[in-house]
Design a protein around this motif. Structure first.
Motif, PDB file in Angstrom:
ATOM      1  N   GLY A  36       0.699  -0.863   0.153  1.00  0.00           N
ATOM      2  CA  GLY A  36       0.035  -0.242  -0.038  1.00  0.00           C
ATOM      3  C   GLY A  36       1.139   0.943  -0.028  1.00  0.00           C
ATOM      4  O   GLY A  36       0.253   1.852  -1.030  1.00  0.00           O
ATOM      5  N   VAL A  37       2.137   1.141   0.848  1.00  0.00           N
ATOM      6  CA  VAL A  37       2.994   2.637   0.667  1.00  0.00           C
ATOM      7  C   VAL A  37       3.602   2.630  -0.633  1.00  0.00           C
ATOM      8  O   VAL A  37       3.206   4.014  -0.710  1.00  0.00           O
ATOM      9  CB  VAL A  37       3.794   2.099   1.722  1.00  0.00           C
ATOM     10  CG1 VAL A  37       5.282   2.597   1.342  1.00  0.00           C
ATOM     11  CG2 VAL A  37       3.151   2.343   2.788  1.00  0.00           C
ATOM     12  N   VAL A  38       4.360   1.793  -1.530  1.00  0.00           N
ATOM     13  CA  VAL A  38       4.345   2.124  -2.883  1.00  0.00           C
ATOM     14  C   VAL A  38       3.112   2.601  -3.823  1.00  0.00           C
ATOM     15  O   VAL A  38       3.001   3.163  -4.620  1.00  0.00           O
ATOM     16  CB  VAL A  38       4.610   0.873  -3.272  1.00  0.00           C
ATOM     17  CG1 VAL A  38       5.470   0.802  -4.699  1.00  0.00           C
ATOM     18  CG2 VAL A  38       6.317   0.464  -2.344  1.00  0.00           C
ATOM     19  N   LEU A  39       1.972   1.710  -3.360  1.00  0.00           N
ATOM     20  CA  LEU A  39       0.663   1.826  -4.659  1.00  0.00           C
ATOM     21  C   LEU A  39       0.196   3.273  -4.097  1.00  0.00           C
ATOM     22  O   LEU A  39       0.037   3.866  -4.857  1.00  0.00           O
ATOM     23  CB  LEU A  39       0.002   0.751  -3.956  1.00  0.00           C
ATOM     24  CG  LEU A  39      -1.478   1.251  -4.925  1.00  0.00           C
ATOM     25  CD1 LEU A  39      -0.789   0.202  -7.022  1.00  0.00           C
ATOM     26  CD2 LEU A  39      -2.707  -0.289  -4.939  1.00  0.00           C
ATOM     27  N   GLY A  40       0.242   3.715  -3.593  1.00  0.00           N
ATOM     28  CA  GLY A  40      -0.747   5.275  -2.504  1.00  0.00           C
ATOM     29  C   GLY A  40       0.439   6.011  -3.172  1.00  0.00           C
ATOM     30  O   GLY A  40      -0.213   6.751  -3.221  1.00  0.00           O
ATOM     31  N   GLY A  41       2.046   6.265  -3.136  1.00  0.00           N
ATOM     32  CA  GLY A  41       2.641   6.836  -3.006  1.00  0.00           C
ATOM     33  C   GLY A  41       2.936   7.318  -4.491  1.00  0.00           C
ATOM     34  O   GLY A  41       3.159   8.612  -4.740  1.00  0.00           O
ATOM     35  N   SER A  42       2.907   6.301  -5.071  1.00  0.00           N
ATOM     36  CA  SER A  42       3.291   6.313  -6.284  1.00  0.00           C
ATOM     37  C   SER A  42       2.089   7.065  -7.423  1.00  0.00           C
ATOM     38  O   SER A  42       1.902   7.709  -8.653  1.00  0.00           O
ATOM     39  CB  SER A  42       3.189   4.839  -7.357  1.00  0.00           C
ATOM     40  OG  SER A  42       4.484   4.443  -6.899  1.00  0.00           O
TER      41      SER A  42
ATOM     42  N   LYS B  31       6.693  10.168 -13.528  1.00  0.00           N
ATOM     43  CA  LYS B  31       7.245  10.085 -11.650  1.00  0.00           C
ATOM     44  C   LYS B  31       6.587   8.699 -11.230  1.00  0.00           C
ATOM     45  O   LYS B  31       7.410   8.982 -10.685  1.00  0.00           O
ATOM     46  CB  LYS B  31       5.705  11.601 -11.975  1.00  0.00           C
ATOM     47  CG  LYS B  31       6.415  12.070 -10.140  1.00  0.00           C
ATOM     48  CD  LYS B  31       7.475  11.785  -9.623  1.00  0.00           C
ATOM     49  CE  LYS B  31       8.096  13.861 -10.150  1.00  0.00           C
ATOM     50  NZ  LYS B  31       9.791  14.090 -10.015  1.00  0.00           N
ATOM     51  N   MET B  32       5.731   8.367 -11.362  1.00  0.00           N
ATOM     52  CA  MET B  32       5.050   7.405 -10.837  1.00  0.00           C
ATOM     53  C   MET B  32       6.464   6.643 -10.819  1.00  0.00           C
ATOM     54  O   MET B  32       6.775   5.463  -9.505  1.00  0.00           O
ATOM     55  CB  MET B  32       4.178   6.514 -11.806  1.00  0.00           C
ATOM     56  CG  MET B  32       2.656   7.395 -10.867  1.00  0.00           C
ATOM     57  SD  MET B  32       0.848   7.243 -11.991  1.00  0.00           S
ATOM     58  CE  MET B  32       1.050   6.074 -11.450  1.00  0.00           C
TER      59      MET B  32
END
Length: 110
Positions: free
Chosen positions: A17-23, A40-41
């Protein structure tokens, strides 16, 4: 055993979730600042992996100290469980990165 299985799921989901949400949020920020959201993503998904793992395992050096103290006392089972949780957090972060790459590059497989 059920508590450990629950921890595995939680660690995986946090790092994923951190990777997905941050991206995803970096893509929104890129649109607002007139940058390429895809570029950017992709960059953020690679750079945020280590922080996703840190967030999942507690954000401090305590898990490493825990492994060291348990191994020093000869208790391998708790140390192995902690190492496994770190590996699971890495897998979650890696899968999040792979999902972002598939979304951004339009690939069906990594």
């Amino acid at each position: 055993m059920y508590i450990f299985l629950g921890d595995i799921i939680v660690y995986f989901c946090i790092s994923f979730g951190v990777v997905l949400g941050g991206s995803m949020l970096s893509g929104i920020a890129a649109v607002l600042t007139l940058q390429s959201p895809v570029d950017k993503m992709l960059v953020v998904s690679e750079n945020i992996k280590i922080w996703a793992m840190v967030a999942a395992v507690g954000g401090t050096i305590d898990p490493i100290r825990y492994i060291e103290s348990q191994m020093a006392e000869g208790h391998l089972n708790p140390a192995i469980k902690q190492i496994l949780l770190i590996v699971i957090a890495f897998i979650g972060a890696q899968m999040g990165t792979m999902l972002i790459q598939m979304i951004c590059k339009g690939e069906t497989r990594p």
